[in-house]
Design a protein around this motif. Structure first.
Motif, mmCIF file in Angstrom:
data_model
loop_
_atom_site.group_PDB
_atom_site.id
_atom_site.type_symbol
_atom_site.label_atom_id
_atom_site.label_comp_id
_atom_site.label_asym_id
_atom_site.label_seq_id
_atom_site.Cartn_x
_atom_site.Cartn_y
_atom_site.Cartn_z
ATOM 1 N N ASP A 246 0.749 -0.899 0.098
ATOM 2 C CA ASP A 246 0.591 -0.261 -0.114
ATOM 3 C C ASP A 246 0.568 1.629 -0.289
ATOM 4 O O ASP A 246 0.133 2.280 -0.825
ATOM 5 N N HIS A 247 2.083 0.935 0.745
ATOM 6 C CA HIS A 247 2.705 3.208 0.329
ATOM 7 C C HIS A 247 3.469 2.688 -0.019
ATOM 8 O O HIS A 247 3.630 3.444 -0.682
ATOM 9 N N LEU A 248 3.825 1.244 -1.604
ATOM 10 C CA LEU A 248 4.766 1.477 -2.316
ATOM 11 C C LEU A 248 3.567 2.431 -2.904
ATOM 12 O O LEU A 248 3.972 3.187 -4.449
ATOM 13 N N ASP A 276 7.808 -11.643 0.988
ATOM 14 C CA ASP A 276 6.643 -10.001 1.109
ATOM 15 C C ASP A 276 7.427 -9.282 0.393
ATOM 16 O O ASP A 276 7.228 -8.820 -0.346
ATOM 17 N N LEU A 277 8.768 -9.806 0.456
ATOM 18 C CA LEU A 277 9.246 -8.569 -0.020
ATOM 19 C C LEU A 277 10.403 -8.394 -2.084
ATOM 20 O O LEU A 277 10.207 -7.845 -2.674
ATOM 21 N N ASP A 278 11.469 -9.503 -1.566
ATOM 22 C CA ASP A 278 11.582 -9.973 -2.656
ATOM 23 C C ASP A 278 10.850 -9.821 -4.234
ATOM 24 O O ASP A 278 10.786 -10.540 -5.560
ATOM 25 N N THR A 279 9.807 -10.891 -3.676
ATOM 26 C CA THR A 279 8.768 -11.197 -4.569
ATOM 27 C C THR A 279 7.673 -9.825 -4.861
ATOM 28 O O THR A 279 7.650 -9.538 -5.553
ATOM 29 N N GLN A 280 6.648 -9.953 -3.689
ATOM 30 C CA GLN A 280 5.608 -9.593 -3.562
ATOM 31 C C GLN A 280 5.634 -8.249 -3.980
ATOM 32 O O GLN A 280 5.354 -7.251 -4.301
ATOM 33 N N ALA A 281 6.855 -7.475 -3.137
ATOM 34 C CA ALA A 281 7.486 -5.975 -3.266
ATOM 35 C C ALA A 281 7.852 -5.902 -4.990
ATOM 36 O O ALA A 281 7.199 -4.662 -4.515
ATOM 37 N N ARG A 282 8.252 -6.763 -5.250
ATOM 38 C CA ARG A 282 9.350 -6.793 -6.101
ATOM 39 C C ARG A 282 8.226 -6.156 -7.570
ATOM 40 O O ARG A 282 8.061 -5.513 -8.387
ATOM 41 N N GLU A 283 6.991 -7.425 -7.226
ATOM 42 C CA GLU A 283 6.309 -7.425 -8.063
ATOM 43 C C GLU A 283 5.528 -5.831 -8.351
ATOM 44 O O GLU A 283 5.069 -5.717 -9.543
ATOM 45 N N THR A 284 5.147 -5.702 -6.962
ATOM 46 C CA THR A 284 4.213 -4.024 -7.090
ATOM 47 C C THR A 284 5.064 -3.161 -7.559
ATOM 48 O O THR A 284 5.274 -2.979 -8.116
ATOM 49 N N CYS A 285 6.039 -3.068 -7.094
ATOM 50 C CA CYS A 285 7.240 -1.879 -7.571
ATOM 51 C C CYS A 285 7.052 -2.279 -9.459
ATOM 52 O O CYS A 285 7.241 -1.112 -9.975
ATOM 53 N N GLU A 286 7.158 -3.584 -10.102
ATOM 54 C CA GLU A 286 7.092 -2.919 -11.518
ATOM 55 C C GLU A 286 5.952 -2.788 -12.030
ATOM 56 O O GLU A 286 5.937 -2.401 -13.280
ATOM 57 N N ARG A 287 4.798 -3.208 -11.404
ATOM 58 C CA ARG A 287 3.737 -2.557 -11.960
ATOM 59 C C ARG A 287 4.055 -0.353 -11.970
ATOM 60 O O ARG A 287 3.186 -0.849 -12.801
#
Length: 349
Positions: A246-248, A276-287
């Protein structure tokens, strides 16, 4: 170590016990492991199989066990350089080797006074007292006669802060101009409110805020955030926020296009970090079109390992001076991080 060797830096202790969370080693262990983690919650196995999907992305194997082995090896090396060698045992709350097995092995080996290190740096029920309860339960179930003395919580120790600062600095060199976002494990807000000693509750969040500020200061970051990951529990129960994803989203709406995520809430690359970070958060960042670098955890950084051994030596000195049951530095002792559901539950001090 002979009980008569009073010159040993860790006298009067004759062994060290590393206590950790535990994790599965292969896919067919995942659900049974999660049964242990969620004991008493009533979650059906079918639901746990769904919850465990992120373990299967990594072959059904948690990284935490290998990291504990690496930490023990690093501790052995640091102890040896100080002439402070002691056997190091290892026991987990939720998977093999379990705490009770480690206690039995220590007793069978003739050990009696054990210095306990937990792989959790901050005060909270889940990160501190729950381990103390598991130790008390292990003593009760095995019937062994061991004196267990903890080194306490070490999140504010200089070496832990320095290890995280060095990791963040390396990430900022790799990706200059990044927004610095510190991440830790979310917990229920009422658990945070009860964390810490009686006269200083709310320690879980407060300690993280201090570590974040100290790390940011060392790398020259004026703007930074503290966010949370790995929320679980009932949907209606308040947990610490904001969630990292959400913060991203919020940062992207502000025009931020690059971030460094620093997992200061974790001592090594647990599943919460690599998923949570290397997978999910990275996917959020890429999107969102955000370039992301994830800073390393403290792991076996020499500054961190040195700090842990420093704390062991200080605790041994405290006991030698006669304060056998006194709370270690950074820990509130018996009144710290209470069990709100079952306050009568025994716990090692």
């Amino acid at each position: 170590m002979s009980t008569m060797d009073q010159t040993h830096p860790l006298h009067p202790f004759d062994a060290i016990l590393l206590v950790s969370f535990g994790g599965p080693e292969k896919p067919d262990e995942v659900v049974d492991f999660l049964v242990n983690v969620t004991k008493g919650s009533g979650i059906p196995r079918e639901r746990l199989a769904q919850v465990g999907e992120h373990y299967y992305l990594f072959g059904g194997r948690s990284p935490i066990n290998d990291q504990n082995k690496a930490l023990m090896a690093a501790l052995e090396g640091e102890l040896a350089t100080r002439g402070a060698e002691l056997p190091i045992a290892w026991g987990n709350r939720n998977w093999y080797p379990f705490i009770d097995e480690a206690l039995q092995d220590l007793a069978s080996g003739g050990h009696r006074r054990i210095l306990v290190l937990t792989t959790s740096a901050y005060p909270s029920y889940s990160g501190c007292r729950s381990y103390r309860e598991s130790l008390a339960e292990g003593l009760e179930s095995t019937g062994v006669e061991l004196e267990l003395v903890r080194i306490g919580n070490y999140g504010l120790d200089e070496g832990f802060v320095e290890a995280n600062a060095q990791a963040v600095q390396q990430s900022l060199v790799q990706q200059p101009g990044s927004r610095l976002v510190f991440v830790t494990h979310s917990i229920p807000t009422d658990m945070d409110e009860r964390s810490g000693p009686v006269d200083a509750r709310g320690a879980y969040t407060r300690w993280h805020q201090e570590v974040a500020a100290r790390v940011a200061g060392r790398v020259g970051a004026e703007d930074f955030d503290l966010v949370f990951c790995s929320r679980s529990g009932r949907p209606g129960q308040p947990w610490l926020e904001p969630d990292v994803n959400d913060h991203l989203e919020s940062l992207a709406s502000q025009g931020v296009d690059r971030v460094v995520l620093s997992p200061i809430g974790f001592v090594s690359d647990h599943m919460e970090v690599i998923y949570d970070l290397d997978t999910q958060a990275r996917e959020t960042c890429e999107r969102l079109g955000i370039a992301m670098v994830r800073a390393a955890t403290a792991g076996i950084d020499p500054s961190f390992v040195t700090a842990l051994v420093d704390r062991m030596v200080a605790r041994a000195q405290q006991v030698r001076l006669g304060d056998v049951l006194g709370a270690p530095d950074g820990c509130g002792g018996a009144g710290c991080c209470p069990n709100a559901r079952r306050p009568e539950t025994a716990a090692v001090d």
